[in-house]
Scaffold this motif. Structure first.
Motif, PDB file in Angstrom:
ATOM      1  N   GLY A  10       4.356   0.957   8.891  1.00  0.00           N
ATOM      2  CA  GLY A  10       4.160   0.322  10.189  1.00  0.00           C
ATOM      3  C   GLY A  10       5.482   0.247  10.947  1.00  0.00           C
ATOM      4  O   GLY A  10       6.534   0.050  10.337  1.00  0.00           O
ATOM      5  N   SER A  49       0.779  -1.246   0.000  1.00  0.00           N
ATOM      6  CA  SER A  49       0.000   0.000   0.000  1.00  0.00           C
ATOM      7  C   SER A  49       0.816   1.305   0.000  1.00  0.00           C
ATOM      8  O   SER A  49       0.510   2.199  -0.792  1.00  0.00           O
ATOM      9  CB  SER A  49      -0.983   0.019   1.169  1.00  0.00           C
ATOM     10  OG  SER A  49      -2.017  -0.879   0.921  1.00  0.00           O
ATOM     11  N   ALA A  56       6.617  -0.230   3.795  1.00  0.00           N
ATOM     12  CA  ALA A  56       5.550  -0.631   4.725  1.00  0.00           C
ATOM     13  C   ALA A  56       6.120  -0.994   6.089  1.00  0.00           C
ATOM     14  O   ALA A  56       5.398  -1.013   7.082  1.00  0.00           O
ATOM     15  CB  ALA A  56       4.799  -1.832   4.161  1.00  0.00           C
ATOM     16  N   GLU A 116       6.452 -10.090   9.404  1.00  0.00           N
ATOM     17  CA  GLU A 116       7.132 -10.689   8.245  1.00  0.00           C
ATOM     18  C   GLU A 116       8.521 -10.121   7.992  1.00  0.00           C
ATOM     19  O   GLU A 116       9.258 -10.658   7.176  1.00  0.00           O
ATOM     20  CB  GLU A 116       6.271 -10.572   6.979  1.00  0.00           C
ATOM     21  CG  GLU A 116       6.080  -9.176   6.397  1.00  0.00           C
ATOM     22  CD  GLU A 116       4.921  -8.426   7.033  1.00  0.00           C
ATOM     23  OE1 GLU A 116       4.525  -8.803   8.160  1.00  0.00           O
ATOM     24  OE2 GLU A 116       4.434  -7.466   6.415  1.00  0.00           O
ATOM     25  N   ASN A 124       8.585  -5.794  12.051  1.00  0.00           N
ATOM     26  CA  ASN A 124       7.520  -4.822  11.741  1.00  0.00           C
ATOM     27  C   ASN A 124       6.200  -5.328  12.351  1.00  0.00           C
ATOM     28  O   ASN A 124       6.165  -6.426  12.922  1.00  0.00           O
ATOM     29  CB  ASN A 124       7.431  -4.689  10.217  1.00  0.00           C
ATOM     30  CG  ASN A 124       6.813  -5.918   9.596  1.00  0.00           C
ATOM     31  OD1 ASN A 124       7.163  -7.032   9.958  1.00  0.00           O
ATOM     32  ND2 ASN A 124       5.890  -5.729   8.697  1.00  0.00           N
ATOM     33  N   PRO A 125       5.101  -4.574  12.226  1.00  0.00           N
ATOM     34  CA  PRO A 125       3.851  -4.936  12.927  1.00  0.00           C
ATOM     35  C   PRO A 125       3.282  -6.328  12.648  1.00  0.00           C
ATOM     36  O   PRO A 125       2.726  -6.946  13.550  1.00  0.00           O
ATOM     37  CB  PRO A 125       2.870  -3.856  12.471  1.00  0.00           C
ATOM     38  CG  PRO A 125       3.731  -2.681  12.198  1.00  0.00           C
ATOM     39  CD  PRO A 125       5.008  -3.226  11.633  1.00  0.00           C
ATOM     40  N   ARG A 131      -4.274   5.640   5.951  1.00  0.00           N
ATOM     41  CA  ARG A 131      -4.201   4.279   6.474  1.00  0.00           C
ATOM     42  C   ARG A 131      -3.712   4.402   7.890  1.00  0.00           C
ATOM     43  O   ARG A 131      -2.783   5.147   8.179  1.00  0.00           O
ATOM     44  CB  ARG A 131      -3.205   3.541   5.613  1.00  0.00           C
ATOM     45  CG  ARG A 131      -2.463   2.414   6.232  1.00  0.00           C
ATOM     46  CD  ARG A 131      -2.080   1.538   5.110  1.00  0.00           C
ATOM     47  NE  ARG A 131      -0.874   0.788   5.306  1.00  0.00           N
ATOM     48  CZ  ARG A 131      -0.741  -0.421   4.800  1.00  0.00           C
ATOM     49  NH1 ARG A 131      -1.734  -0.966   4.157  1.00  0.00           N
ATOM     50  NH2 ARG A 131       0.383  -1.068   4.939  1.00  0.00           N
ATOM     51  N   ARG A 132      -4.339   3.641   8.796  1.00  0.00           N
ATOM     52  CA  ARG A 132      -3.954   3.831  10.185  1.00  0.00           C
ATOM     53  C   ARG A 132      -2.607   3.175  10.443  1.00  0.00           C
ATOM     54  O   ARG A 132      -2.279   2.130   9.872  1.00  0.00           O
ATOM     55  CB  ARG A 132      -5.049   3.338  11.111  1.00  0.00           C
ATOM     56  CG  ARG A 132      -5.103   1.894  11.231  1.00  0.00           C
ATOM     57  CD  ARG A 132      -6.240   1.418  12.072  1.00  0.00           C
ATOM     58  NE  ARG A 132      -5.714   0.260  12.780  1.00  0.00           N
ATOM     59  CZ  ARG A 132      -6.064  -0.109  13.964  1.00  0.00           C
ATOM     60  NH1 ARG A 132      -6.962   0.547  14.640  1.00  0.00           N
ATOM     61  NH2 ARG A 132      -5.536  -1.173  14.526  1.00  0.00           N
ATOM     62  N   THR A 140      -0.891  -9.019   3.107  1.00  0.00           N
ATOM     63  CA  THR A 140      -1.580  -8.526   1.904  1.00  0.00           C
ATOM     64  C   THR A 140      -3.060  -8.222   2.156  1.00  0.00           C
ATOM     65  O   THR A 140      -3.909  -8.442   1.289  1.00  0.00           O
ATOM     66  CB  THR A 140      -1.444  -9.504   0.695  1.00  0.00           C
ATOM     67  OG1 THR A 140      -2.183 -10.708   0.930  1.00  0.00           O
ATOM     68  CG2 THR A 140       0.010  -9.871   0.423  1.00  0.00           C
ATOM     69  N   GLY A 141      -3.330  -7.692   3.348  1.00  0.00           N
ATOM     70  CA  GLY A 141      -4.706  -7.408   3.770  1.00  0.00           C
ATOM     71  C   GLY A 141      -5.477  -6.567   2.768  1.00  0.00           C
ATOM     72  O   GLY A 141      -6.655  -6.834   2.504  1.00  0.00           O
ATOM     73  N   THR A 142      -4.848  -5.550   2.214  1.00  0.00           N
ATOM     74  CA  THR A 142      -5.563  -4.676   1.284  1.00  0.00           C
ATOM     75  C   THR A 142      -5.267  -5.031  -0.170  1.00  0.00           C
ATOM     76  O   THR A 142      -6.172  -5.095  -0.995  1.00  0.00           O
ATOM     77  CB  THR A 142      -5.180  -3.200   1.526  1.00  0.00           C
ATOM     78  OG1 THR A 142      -5.255  -2.953   2.914  1.00  0.00           O
ATOM     79  CG2 THR A 142      -6.115  -2.273   0.802  1.00  0.00           C
ATOM     80  N   ILE A 143      -3.987  -5.263  -0.472  1.00  0.00           N
ATOM     81  CA  ILE A 143      -3.675  -5.476  -1.901  1.00  0.00           C
ATOM     82  C   ILE A 143      -4.280  -6.777  -2.441  1.00  0.00           C
ATOM     83  O   ILE A 143      -4.539  -6.883  -3.627  1.00  0.00           O
ATOM     84  CB  ILE A 143      -2.158  -5.394  -2.210  1.00  0.00           C
ATOM     85  CG1 ILE A 143      -1.362  -6.431  -1.446  1.00  0.00           C
ATOM     86  CG2 ILE A 143      -1.635  -3.985  -1.980  1.00  0.00           C
ATOM     87  CD1 ILE A 143       0.077  -6.601  -1.950  1.00  0.00           C
TER      88      ILE A 143
HETATM   89  N1  UDP Z   1       0.704  -1.958   7.802  1.00  0.00           N
HETATM   90  C1  UDP Z   1       0.432  -0.787   8.497  1.00  0.00           C
HETATM   91  N2  UDP Z   1      -0.877  -0.444   8.729  1.00  0.00           N
HETATM   92  C2  UDP Z   1      -1.916  -1.207   8.308  1.00  0.00           C
HETATM   93  C3  UDP Z   1      -1.643  -2.400   7.610  1.00  0.00           C
HETATM   94  C4  UDP Z   1      -0.326  -2.742   7.364  1.00  0.00           C
HETATM   95  O1  UDP Z   1       1.336  -0.091   8.908  1.00  0.00           O
HETATM   96  O2  UDP Z   1      -3.089  -0.833   8.550  1.00  0.00           O
HETATM   97  C5  UDP Z   1       2.119  -2.351   7.519  1.00  0.00           C
HETATM   98  C6  UDP Z   1       2.662  -3.401   8.459  1.00  0.00           C
HETATM   99  O3  UDP Z   1       4.062  -3.236   8.617  1.00  0.00           O
HETATM  100  C7  UDP Z   1       2.378  -4.687   7.720  1.00  0.00           C
HETATM  101  C8  UDP Z   1       2.684  -4.258   6.302  1.00  0.00           C
HETATM  102  O4  UDP Z   1       2.206  -2.922   6.230  1.00  0.00           O
HETATM  103  O5  UDP Z   1       3.161  -5.722   8.183  1.00  0.00           O
HETATM  104  C9  UDP Z   1       2.057  -5.099   5.237  1.00  0.00           C
HETATM  105  O6  UDP Z   1       0.678  -5.264   5.493  1.00  0.00           O
HETATM  106  P1  UDP Z   1      -0.322  -5.729   4.355  1.00  0.00           P
HETATM  107  O7  UDP Z   1       0.381  -6.725   3.501  1.00  0.00           O
HETATM  108  O8  UDP Z   1      -1.618  -6.149   4.971  1.00  0.00           O
HETATM  109  O9  UDP Z   1      -0.523  -4.363   3.546  1.00  0.00           O
HETATM  110  P2  UDP Z   1      -1.211  -4.020   2.130  1.00  0.00           P
HETATM  111  O10 UDP Z   1      -0.083  -3.718   1.196  1.00  0.00           O
HETATM  112  O11 UDP Z   1      -2.065  -5.162   1.693  1.00  0.00           O
HETATM  113  O12 UDP Z   1      -2.025  -2.795   2.409  1.00  0.00           O
END
Ligand code: UDP
Length: 560
Positions: free
Chosen positions: A112, A68, A83, A264, A260-261, A157-158, A404-407
């Motif tokens: 994060g 993200s 991230a 990973e 990181n949070p 993004r929080r 990869t919660g959002t992507i």
């Molecule tokens: N992360 C963050 N805030 C969020 C979600 C994710 O700071 O609300 C950071 C955190 O370090 C996490 C990393 O982004 O380990 C990757 O998270 P994710 O793969 O879910 O992110 P996406 O790229 O899908 O948004």
């Protein structure tokens, strides 16, 4: 909580969610769709016209999607693309508030932050000035949590945090209990850092051994606190210190004591890392894995992520310096369960385990190959001579598996290496209200096969019960389908751990994954899972017992 709307026949809901995410998070001024976003990002990251075309194709096709912060910030005034960050916290007021400021600057850009608070004196010890007493790591975490609360009002993004404490710290028990009440420290994940020596004592049943001579805490007391916390609401997580440091590719630069949070990326103090994930669902062609496509995509993705390091706008100079020394990147995968469904393989099968290992081996192998090529073109990472790598390479570590919660929603595939939560479920929307979703591969299989009314009844059944395993009518679901369509809660915790271990074997950094347990799981199961995970070589794990938290992103239909 608003009632989720059940809308048979109106699509599976994913497209609506995807549009919502695109709009609320990724579109910048003047951009209308995903292609516009990809053009901005590819343009910012490519250093030649050929790279631009290559990166654009990767992203538009969604076979590779960066995380993200890169999508949000590449080519904008922010320019912060990572991230993952790890920030050291030292035991003085000045240094504590420096760390807090750095964290705020990172979170403002959607990154994060992870911290190990073990250098902080225990609660009640004398302060340096001799006036009053120190308030300890838990009080500090509260302070950092509040800061995140404020910063989050400015960003898209929080911010997320990881708070870590070594199991030998005097305050480890209050730390383990710090999130027991739901809603406390909601901007933090907490994890205990545990060495092999502790796990060995647990495994051998030496629970009465004194672990901390100062507090008198026994091995069994601390372990039970961890198990109790996990059983109650899924925290703390656990990190295995020795396993993490066995994969420290630059030991001369110091030990790794934080991640990181989401766990990973174990990183050195002030390191940051860019993430990106290959969509495995798109690697399946005509019912087979296209290995050439996987390898080729991994190579291109490494070039993409490596370029990011040079154009990234770093929040503070210390981060620029530490990241520049090792040039770590986090290439991962998503859509693993979708890939299995397309191949007709159950998640809990020996074939799936073998495939998991082979995929990660191929991704890491291709990533290393490309990083060596880049080293020949542009030079090794500056600390290469101080590393354990034996041949020139451009990045100290290359692979990691993010949640990869959002992507994954954007790419329309299952998240990371997780099994699908349920074929029908509800999801909290960004806007706050809720939404019912049907898994697209489930829909593609059952909708054409069943009469409309039976299909709708099947959806309702799964939406209420979270499974199709208890359906007795073979006309609706036969035995083969029951095997293939097992979702997170139908899969036992051992398989969850085995899959994570299979991916970990060829992964440089770490893996974000939740080990799901049924609501009726006992504390004893949790203890066993922790020991088993350690023995299987995981770097850390998170266990979640169903319904042990009130507020969750994914859930089933509420009981009427
Ligand atoms: N992360 C963050 N805030 C969020 C979600 C994710 O700071 O609300 C950071 C955190 O370090 C996490 C990393 O982004 O380990 C990757 O998270 P994710 O793969 O879910 O992110 P996406 O790229 O899908 O948004």
């Amino acid at each position: 909580m608003g009632e989720a709307v059940f809308m048979p026949g109106t699509g599976n809901g994913l497209d609506i969610l995807e549009a919502e995410i695109l709009k609320s998070r990724y579109l910048r001024e003047g951009e209308e769709d995903w292609e516009d976003v990809c053009e901005r990002v590819a343009k910012a990251i490519a250093s030649t016209p050929e790279e631009y075309v290559e990166f654009l194709n990767l992203m538009v096709s969604k076979i590779f999607v960066p995380s993200s912060p890169t999508i949000m910030n590449a080519g904008t005034v922010s320019g912060q693309l990572s991230a993952c960050f790890v920030i050291p916290v030292e035991d003085s007021i000045e240094e504590i508030f420096d760390s807090l400021k750095t964290a705020a600057l990172i979170q403002k850009t959607g990154g994060g932050t992870g911290f190990n608070f073990s250098n902080i004196r225990p609660d009640g010890s004398p302060s340096v000035s001799g006036v009053g007493t120190a308030s300890g790591p838990v009080a500090l975490i509260r302070l950092f949590n509040e800061a995140t609360e404020i910063v989050k009002q400015f960003g898209r993004r929080r911010g997320a945090n990881m708070g870590i404490l070594d199991i030998s710290h005097d305050d480890v028990n209050p730390f383990i209990r710090a999130k027991r009440e739901e809603g406390k420290l909601s901007n933090f994940n907490i994890s205990v850092m545990v060495p092999d020596s502790f796990m060995r004592l647990v495994e051998q049943g030496n629970m009465d051994e004194i672990w901390n001579a100062k507090t008198g805490a026994k091995v069994g007391e601390i372990f039970s606190e961890i198990v109790e916390g996990i059983w109650r609401n899924g925290e703390p997580g656990i990190l295995f210190y020795d396993r993490i440091n066995r994969d420290n590719f630059t030991p001369a630069l110091g030990d790794i004591s934080a991640t990181n949070p989401c766990g990973e990326e174990p990183l050195l103090p002030f390191e940051s890392c860019n993430l990106g994930s290959i969509n495995l669902s798109l690697i399946v062609e005509d019912g087979k894995v296209n290995w050439d496509s996987l390898r080729e995509t991994a190579g291109k993705a490494v070039r993409f992520l490596d370029n990011e390091i040079d154009i990234n706008v770093y929040p503070v100079p210390e981060i620029e310096e530490a990241t520049g020394k090792t040039r770590k990147i986090g290439l991962g995968i998503m859509g693993f369960h979708d890939m299995l469904l397309k191949l007709g393989l159950p998640y809990d099968s020996t074939e799936a385990l073998g495939l998991a290992e082979k995929i990660m081996e191929q991704v890491t192998y291709s990533a290393v190959r490309m990083s060596r090529k880049l080293a020949a073109e542009k030079g090794t990472f500056p600390e290469y001579e101080n590393s354990i790598w034996e041949l020139p390479i451009r990045n100290a570590t290359l692979t990691a598996i993010a949640p990869t919660g959002t992507i994954s929603i954007l790419a329309g595939c299952s998240a990371g290496i997780e099994p699908v939560f349920s074929w029908v479920y509800r999801r909290a929307r960004i806007t706050g209200n809720e939404f019912m979703l049907v898994h697209p591969l489930f829909e593609a299989h059952f909708k054409p096969k069943l009469p409309e009314s039976s299909y709708d009844r099947l959806l309702e059944h799964i939406y209420t019960r979270g499974t199709l395993q208890d359906i007795t009518d073979p006309e609706i679901v036969d035995e083969e389908e029951k095997k293939l369509f097992r979702s997170a809660l139908d899969i036992d915790w051992k398989t969850h751990i085995d899959i994570q271990a299979a991916f970990q074997r060829h992964c440089h950094a770490g893996i974000s994954k939740t080990i799901n347990m049924p609501q009726k799981a006992r504390k004893d199961d949790i203890g066993k899972a922790l020991v088993y995970a350690w023995m299987q070589g995981l770097k850390g794990l998170t266990i979640y017992r169903t319904e042990s938290r009130q507020r969750v992103v994914l859930s089933l239909k509420s009981p009427v």
